[in-house]
Design a protein around this motif. Structure first.
Motif, PDB file in Angstrom:
ATOM      1  N   ASP A  84      37.929  40.674  46.252  1.00 54.75           N
ATOM      2  CA  ASP A  84      38.826  39.856  45.547  1.00 54.75           C
ATOM      3  C   ASP A  84      40.035  39.045  46.149  1.00 54.75           C
ATOM      4  O   ASP A  84      41.047  38.553  45.758  1.00 54.75           O
ATOM      5  CB  ASP A  84      39.047  40.350  44.586  1.00 54.75           C
ATOM      6  N   LEU A 116      44.022  38.062  37.353  1.00 57.28           N
ATOM      7  CA  LEU A 116      43.292  38.421  37.179  1.00 57.28           C
ATOM      8  C   LEU A 116      43.716  38.367  35.833  1.00 57.28           C
ATOM      9  O   LEU A 116      44.668  39.284  35.034  1.00 57.28           O
ATOM     10  CB  LEU A 116      42.291  39.891  37.616  1.00 57.28           C
ATOM     11  N   LEU A 154      35.222  38.377  31.750  1.00 50.42           N
ATOM     12  CA  LEU A 154      35.409  39.734  32.870  1.00 50.42           C
ATOM     13  C   LEU A 154      33.955  40.303  33.509  1.00 50.42           C
ATOM     14  O   LEU A 154      33.189  40.165  31.688  1.00 50.42           O
ATOM     15  CB  LEU A 154      36.637  40.529  32.199  1.00 50.42           C
ATOM     16  N   LEU A 168      35.450  37.167  37.202  1.00 56.25           N
ATOM     17  CA  LEU A 168      35.747  35.887  35.691  1.00 56.25           C
ATOM     18  C   LEU A 168      33.922  35.483  35.973  1.00 56.25           C
ATOM     19  O   LEU A 168      33.948  35.310  37.673  1.00 56.25           O
ATOM     20  CB  LEU A 168      37.208  35.170  36.091  1.00 56.25           C
ATOM     21  N   GLY A 174      42.751  38.994  41.160  1.00 58.97           N
ATOM     22  CA  GLY A 174      41.402  39.529  40.787  1.00 58.97           C
ATOM     23  C   GLY A 174      40.738  38.887  41.032  1.00 58.97           C
ATOM     24  O   GLY A 174      41.369  37.272  41.689  1.00 58.97           O
TER      25      GLY A 174
END
Length: 389
Positions: free
Chosen positions: A215, A274, A246, A198, A234
């Protein structure tokens, strides 16, 4: 576009399109060539592996027969991956709904891969036009990808078809699978570690500053292209929550080196995991599974004398997206002129395979104004990332 952790390059669709003349290898090209995504042999193998993993997570196995109703370049990639997972796979493209029904029946398909609106439109036509029972098709799995689905789409399709329905986040550049979920109230489950992150809309920074961390927060680099069983989380949260874009990290590709790819897909960065995208941002608008380039509309209309401004209105009143381009002229003599309207229709038709209806405003504007987007679906947040709050 530069910046970000460790001097990484930050690229958008426009950046990839600008490099079209120098890109080498297998090039995955969007219909309007606004995005040209190069794949090395390793990238191709990774994309096929991840997409196959998404199909397995959807319950597809060796006894299944898969029909892929996606446009290129995603259609060919999904079909090739499905052929390695299922007993049979065929790509029929985003064809008319009656032809899709015939293909599913003739091929004895058990799995359909389609966009959310494509699947919903197919269901609607089965009921209203063809008077057919969706259960008679015998579909066991439906995989949705390529669009932002309306609320309750997954559950509705599951009930109507009696099938397991999963949603897959696919790369907007090549169409390969990146993450998936089985219900709309769940976060996305990345198919491998380190592929996705992100980022703030207005700054070239990942939610986690260290691009070398995957992640799961480990210090070792993530393995490029190896499916992680759908359990990876995520990357991080944006400070203070709010909208975040994203991005595909360097672990998600090899050909583009250290580049971080802005997908144009925006999610609400609140809570762990995520989040699935609910919005888009930037100079491209997602309509019927195709990214429509707004700068190309600007350039095309700038060549037509008398055009002072335009507004693109996107809506989803039924099952499919509709797009209307309303053009404002600078001279009263052009309002209602069929020849000028025809010129605009021809110019727009040359830009995209998406059907865009052209209308002309009754009022004129003597002052030129930039083109705007009126997204009645609530998807597109704005053309300039820095101005989105």
């Amino acid at each position: 576009m530069t910046g970000g952790g460790r001097g990484a390059r930050w690229l958008t669709r426009d950046d990839l399109g600008a490099a079209a003349g120098s890109a080498t290898g297998l090039l995955l090209v969007s219909p309007d060539v606004s995005s040209v995504f190069p794949l090395s042999p390793a990238d191709r193998a990774a994309a096929a592996e991840l997409t196959g993993a998404a199909l397995r997570e959807a319950g597809v196995g060796a006894r299944d027969r898969v029909v892929v109703a996606l446009a290129e370049p995603a259609g060919a990639l999904w079909t090739a991956a499905a052929a390695d997972v299922a007993g049979a796979a065929a790509c029929v493209g985003p064809r008319g709904r009656m032809r899709l029904h015939h293909a599913l029946t003739a091929l004895k398909a058990t799995t359909l891969v389609a966009t959310p609106t494509g699947a919903m439109d197919f269901l609607s036509r089965l009921h209203l036009e063809f008077l057919l029972d969706p259960l008679d098709l015998g579909l066991r799995s439906i995989v949705l990808t390529g669009e932002i689905a309306a609320r309750r789409t997954l559950g509705h399709l599951a009930g109507e078809f009696g099938a397991r329905v999963t949603e897959v986040l696919a790369s907007p550049f090549g169409g390969g699978a990146l993450a998936w979920r089985a219900a709309e109230d769940e976060p996305l489950r990345p198919l491998a570690e380190g592929l996705l992150g992100l980022a703030a809309l207005g700054k070239d920074e990942l939610a986690k500053d260290d691009l070398g961390k995957n992640d799961l927060g480990k210090d070792e680099p993530a393995t490029n292209g190896r499916a992680g069983g759908g359990q990876a989380e995520g990357g991080g949260q944006v400070e203070g929550g709010g909208p975040a874009e994203l991005v595909i990290t360097p672990a998600g590709h090899a050909t583009l080196g250290d580049a971080v790819l802005r997908t144009g897909l925006v999610a609400a960065a609140a809570g762990p995991g995520l989040p699935a995208p609910a919005h888009t941002v930037g100079e491209h608008v997602l309509v019927r599974g195709v990214w429509l380039a707004l700068p190309r509309i600007d350039r095309a209309l700038s060549r037509i004398d008398g055009v002072a401004g335009w507004e693109l209105t996107v809506n989803r009143q039924g099952t499919l997206d509709t797009a209307v381009l309303t053009v404002t002229f600078g001279r009263q003599s052009l309002v209602g002129n069929p020849m000028w309207k025809a010129r605009i229709e021809q110019a727009v038709r040359a830009l995209t395979p998406v059907s865009v209806r052209v209308e002309t405003a009754r009022e004129i504007s003597e002052t030129p104004a930039p083109g705007t987007v009126n997204d009645l679906r609530g998807h597109h947040l704005g053309r300039d990332r820095a101005l989105v709050v």
